[in-house]
Design a protein around this motif. Structure first.
Motif, PDB file in Angstrom:
ATOM      1  N   ASN A 116       0.828  -1.207   0.000  1.00 52.55           N
ATOM      2  CA  ASN A 116       0.000   0.000   0.000  1.00 52.55           C
ATOM      3  C   ASN A 116       0.862   1.257   0.000  1.00 52.55           C
ATOM      4  N   GLY A 117       1.973   1.212   0.749  1.00 58.76           N
ATOM      5  CA  GLY A 117       2.877   2.354   0.782  1.00 58.76           C
ATOM      6  C   GLY A 117       3.507   2.615  -0.584  1.00 58.76           C
ATOM      7  N   ILE A 118       3.806   1.531  -1.303  1.00 55.63           N
ATOM      8  CA  ILE A 118       4.403   1.671  -2.636  1.00 55.63           C
ATOM      9  C   ILE A 118       3.411   2.279  -3.628  1.00 55.63           C
ATOM     10  N   VAL A 119       2.171   1.817  -3.569  1.00 53.39           N
ATOM     11  CA  VAL A 119       1.204   2.205  -4.602  1.00 53.39           C
ATOM     12  C   VAL A 119       0.456   3.497  -4.273  1.00 53.39           C
ATOM     13  N   ALA A 120       0.364   3.868  -2.982  1.00 53.34           N
ATOM     14  CA  ALA A 120      -0.481   5.005  -2.594  1.00 53.34           C
ATOM     15  C   ALA A 120      -0.025   6.324  -3.212  1.00 53.34           C
ATOM     16  N   VAL A 121       1.288   6.613  -3.142  1.00 51.94           N
ATOM     17  CA  VAL A 121       1.765   7.924  -3.592  1.00 51.94           C
ATOM     18  C   VAL A 121       1.569   8.115  -5.095  1.00 51.94           C
ATOM     19  N   PRO A 122       2.036   7.203  -5.952  1.00 50.42           N
ATOM     20  CA  PRO A 122       1.779   7.402  -7.388  1.00 50.42           C
ATOM     21  C   PRO A 122       0.291   7.376  -7.733  1.00 50.42           C
ATOM     22  N   ALA A 160     -11.808  19.451 -10.071  1.00 52.81           N
ATOM     23  CA  ALA A 160     -11.656  19.680  -8.624  1.00 52.81           C
ATOM     24  C   ALA A 160     -11.212  21.107  -8.336  1.00 52.81           C
ATOM     25  N   SER A 161     -11.645  21.635  -7.204  1.00 47.56           N
ATOM     26  CA  SER A 161     -11.274  22.993  -6.803  1.00 47.56           C
ATOM     27  C   SER A 161      -9.807  23.053  -6.398  1.00 47.56           C
ATOM     28  N   ARG A 162      -9.265  24.257  -6.413  1.00 45.16           N
ATOM     29  CA  ARG A 162      -7.856  24.427  -6.045  1.00 45.16           C
ATOM     30  C   ARG A 162      -7.575  23.948  -4.601  1.00 45.16           C
ATOM     31  N   PRO A 163      -8.407  24.305  -3.594  1.00 39.21           N
ATOM     32  CA  PRO A 163      -8.137  23.810  -2.235  1.00 39.21           C
ATOM     33  C   PRO A 163      -8.098  22.281  -2.155  1.00 39.21           C
ATOM     34  N   LEU A 164      -8.992  21.626  -2.906  1.00 40.51           N
ATOM     35  CA  LEU A 164      -9.009  20.168  -2.894  1.00 40.51           C
ATOM     36  C   LEU A 164      -7.728  19.610  -3.516  1.00 40.51           C
ATOM     37  N   ILE A 165      -7.290  20.203  -4.609  1.00 39.87           N
ATOM     38  CA  ILE A 165      -6.060  19.769  -5.276  1.00 39.87           C
ATOM     39  C   ILE A 165      -4.853  19.980  -4.365  1.00 39.87           C
ATOM     40  N   VAL A 166      -4.799  21.108  -3.695  1.00 37.67           N
ATOM     41  CA  VAL A 166      -3.672  21.403  -2.799  1.00 37.67           C
ATOM     42  C   VAL A 166      -3.599  20.370  -1.678  1.00 37.67           C
ATOM     43  N   ARG A 167      -4.760  20.054  -1.077  1.00 35.96           N
ATOM     44  CA  ARG A 167      -4.763  19.044  -0.010  1.00 35.96           C
ATOM     45  C   ARG A 167      -4.365  17.678  -0.546  1.00 35.96           C
ATOM     46  N   GLY A 168      -4.745  17.373  -1.789  1.00 33.46           N
ATOM     47  CA  GLY A 168      -4.333  16.106  -2.392  1.00 33.46           C
ATOM     48  C   GLY A 168      -2.827  16.025  -2.551  1.00 33.46           C
ATOM     49  N   TRP A 169      -2.198  17.126  -3.021  1.00 31.89           N
ATOM     50  CA  TRP A 169      -0.733  17.148  -3.154  1.00 31.89           C
ATOM     51  C   TRP A 169      -0.055  17.059  -1.793  1.00 31.89           C
ATOM     52  N   ILE A 170      -0.636  17.692  -0.785  1.00 29.89           N
ATOM     53  CA  ILE A 170      -0.065  17.605   0.565  1.00 29.89           C
ATOM     54  C   ILE A 170      -0.126  16.162   1.065  1.00 29.89           C
ATOM     55  N   ALA A 171      -1.253  15.481   0.814  1.00 31.23           N
ATOM     56  CA  ALA A 171      -1.382  14.078   1.222  1.00 31.23           C
ATOM     57  C   ALA A 171      -0.305  13.224   0.559  1.00 31.23           C
ATOM     58  N   ALA A 172      -0.087  13.429  -0.739  1.00 35.47           N
ATOM     59  CA  ALA A 172       0.945  12.665  -1.448  1.00 35.47           C
ATOM     60  C   ALA A 172       2.326  12.972  -0.885  1.00 35.47           C
ATOM     61  N   ALA A 173       2.603  14.246  -0.575  1.00 39.38           N
ATOM     62  CA  ALA A 173       3.905  14.637  -0.054  1.00 39.38           C
ATOM     63  C   ALA A 173       4.140  14.067   1.338  1.00 39.38           C
ATOM     64  N   VAL A 174       3.121  14.139   2.198  1.00 38.54           N
ATOM     65  CA  VAL A 174       3.255  13.624   3.568  1.00 38.54           C
ATOM     66  C   VAL A 174       3.507  12.131   3.557  1.00 38.54           C
ATOM     67  N   MET A 175       2.742  11.398   2.760  1.00 44.12           N
ATOM     68  CA  MET A 175       2.915   9.947   2.713  1.00 44.12           C
ATOM     69  C   MET A 175       4.246   9.566   2.082  1.00 44.12           C
ATOM     70  N   GLY A 176       4.643  10.307   1.064  1.00 39.94           N
ATOM     71  CA  GLY A 176       5.937  10.032   0.441  1.00 39.94           C
ATOM     72  C   GLY A 176       7.088  10.291   1.390  1.00 39.94           C
ATOM     73  N   ALA A 177       7.036  11.411   2.131  1.00 38.36           N
ATOM     74  CA  ALA A 177       8.102  11.758   3.065  1.00 38.36           C
ATOM     75  C   ALA A 177       8.174  10.758   4.213  1.00 38.36           C
ATOM     76  N   ALA A 178       7.016  10.347   4.717  1.00 37.97           N
ATOM     77  CA  ALA A 178       6.998   9.377   5.816  1.00 37.97           C
ATOM     78  C   ALA A 178       7.558   8.026   5.369  1.00 37.97           C
ATOM     79  N   ALA A 179       7.221   7.624   4.151  1.00 40.75           N
ATOM     80  CA  ALA A 179       7.747   6.353   3.620  1.00 40.75           C
ATOM     81  C   ALA A 179       9.254   6.377   3.471  1.00 40.75           C
ATOM     82  N   VAL A 180       9.781   7.496   2.969  1.00 40.69           N
ATOM     83  CA  VAL A 180      11.239   7.637   2.829  1.00 40.69           C
ATOM     84  C   VAL A 180      11.902   7.623   4.203  1.00 40.69           C
TER      85      VAL A 180
END
Length: 433
Positions: free
Chosen positions: A381-387, A407-427
């Motif tokens: 799940n960690g491998i596949v979630a970010v991409p 999607a609205s800009r706030p929704l997109i921004v939160r989506g990118w933050i989610a990807a960044a947080v999960m990616g950083a935690a995995a690393v």
């Protein structure tokens, strides 16, 4: 039928009609998705966070809430706007290899997760009833499988919604133990812990079980199921007249469902922090182990509440895990799919559900331990979630996919933050201590 029997039947019909008219019965897929997020494997992860770090992992839930809600909202909007599930949308917008890799990893991770979940349910059932855990595991597996295959979706989902009440058990546990609420409030916003590889592993585990790929596929596909169940229901890109009402419903449904899930996870971390961590029990492997450890510390009532909560959410989580994989592969292969269809009309779809659940059961009798299954499920799940998050963000940003409902800009921004947080935690998890 005698007079008493007639009266009982009449009373049952009245109760049934009232339950169908209850507001809970009219709530959309967001609630079930949220509760499935707190499946037995998730409970084990949250219990480990509370047992190992005490109150100092409570902060993860306020951070996770807007991120998980944003991601699930994007998936729900994608399904309702396009009238297609996530896999079908990936198939039409990306090279085939993207979909093939994602679906393969999803199926493997879901099967391993099912194995861990049904094992936990069997263990808890044995603790409560005294019946052999393997028998109880087999009972739960075949019960969920038969319900999915032979009960129409609109009826089955009705009972799933009422099972979501089981999550309240974790809030009730807190009434049986002492809780230092001042410290709880402080540590929720200002934790104290060393940010090393061990802490990173717990953080990535918490976020990995909170923002999980199988939930993305399920949410989008269930919006399609609900749309098709409506008389005259059509994708919003083709019939935008209902857009305002439907998108507002999705926003409310998804955010409230994710809030319910998030608060429950916070309760689980808190309950184990003020009991297990305080008593020096800092290593929890399974949800059943957490329930057993609570018994001598918080009493039989707290133990029973915790255990029953595991069974309730397991009965939701297993169908969601199996169903999400079936939707994904069926959409990828172009097969007929949907829980509202009969088995004879969607054999491939139901075949995937059966194989996933029975393979999960088979792992109980193999050399692979359920905890190893859970570990590898988390890794995949960690491998596949970010991409996959990146793919979802691209899809909901495309006018060629979403029309005027991008999607609205706030929704997109939160989506990118989610990807960044999960990616950083995995690393961080793989960095040396």
């Amino acid at each position: 039928m005698d007079v008493d029997g007639t009266a009982r039947a009449s009373a049952f019909r009245v109760l049934w009609e009232r339950l169908k008219e209850h507001p809970l019965a009219r709530i959309g897929p967001g609630l079930i998705t949220g509760v499935a997020d707190d499946d037995p494997s998730g409970i084990a992860t949250y219990s480990q966070a509370g047992a190992q770090f005490g109150l100092n992992m409570l902060w993860t839930m306020p951070l996770a809430f807007p991120l998980m809600a944003a991601v699930q909202s994007m998936c729900a909007n994608l399904g309702r706007v396009t009238g297609k599930g996530l896999a079908a949308n990936i198939k039409s917008a990306f090279p085939p290899v993207v979909l093939q890799v994602v679906v393969l990893l999803l199926l493997v991770a879901n099967t391993l997760n099912i194995a861990a979940d049904v094992a936990a349910m069997g263990e808890v059932a044995e603790l409560v009833s005294g019946i052999n855990r393997h028998l109880m595991t087999a009972f739960f597996v075949f019960a969920t499988l038969l319900l999915q295959m032979f009960v129409p979706y609109h009826r089955y989902v009705f009972f799933l919604k009422w099972l979501t009440v089981s999550l309240l058990a974790y809030a009730a546990v807190l009434f049986t133990v002492h809780v230092p609420w001042g410290q709880v409030a402080l540590r929720t916003v200002w934790p104290r812990f060393t940010p090393d590889a061990t802490a990173a592993a717990v953080v990535v585990g918490v976020f990995g079980t909170t923002i999980s790929p199988y939930l993305f596929f399920w949410q989008a596909s269930e919006e399609v199921e609900d749309m098709q169940a409506q008389r005259g229901g059509a994708p919003l890109v083709r019939d935008p007249r209902a857009a305002r009402t439907e998108l507002r419903r999705i926003r409310w449904d998804t955010w409230s469902g994710m809030l319910y899930s998030d608060i429950t996870a916070w309760f689980i971390i808190l309950a184990t922090a003020v009991t297990l961590h305080v008593a020096g029990v800092t290593d929890i492997s399974t949800a059943a182990q957490a329930a057993s450890a609570l018994r001598p510390l918080a009493g039989n009532f707290a133990y029973l509440l915790f255990a029953l909560g595991i069974l309730g959410v397991g009965l939701i989580g297993v169908p969601v895990l199996a169903g999400s994989g079936a939707y994904a592969l069926s959409e990828a292969m172009g097969w007929k799919e949907g829980l509202e269809r009969k088995v004879s009309d969607a054999r491939g779809f139901y075949g995937i559900i059966a194989v996933s659940v029975l393979a999960g059961l088979g792992i109980q009798y193999s050399p692979v331990s359920p905890m190893k299954a859970l570990f590898w499920s988390a890794v995949i799940n960690g491998i596949v979630a970010v991409p996959l998050l990146v793919v979802i963000i691209i899809l909901v940003s495309k006018k060629s996919v979403m029309g005027t409902f991008t999607a609205s800009r706030p929704l997109i921004v939160r989506g990118w933050i989610a990807a960044a947080v999960m990616g950083a935690a995995a690393v961080a998890m793989f960095m040396p201590s």
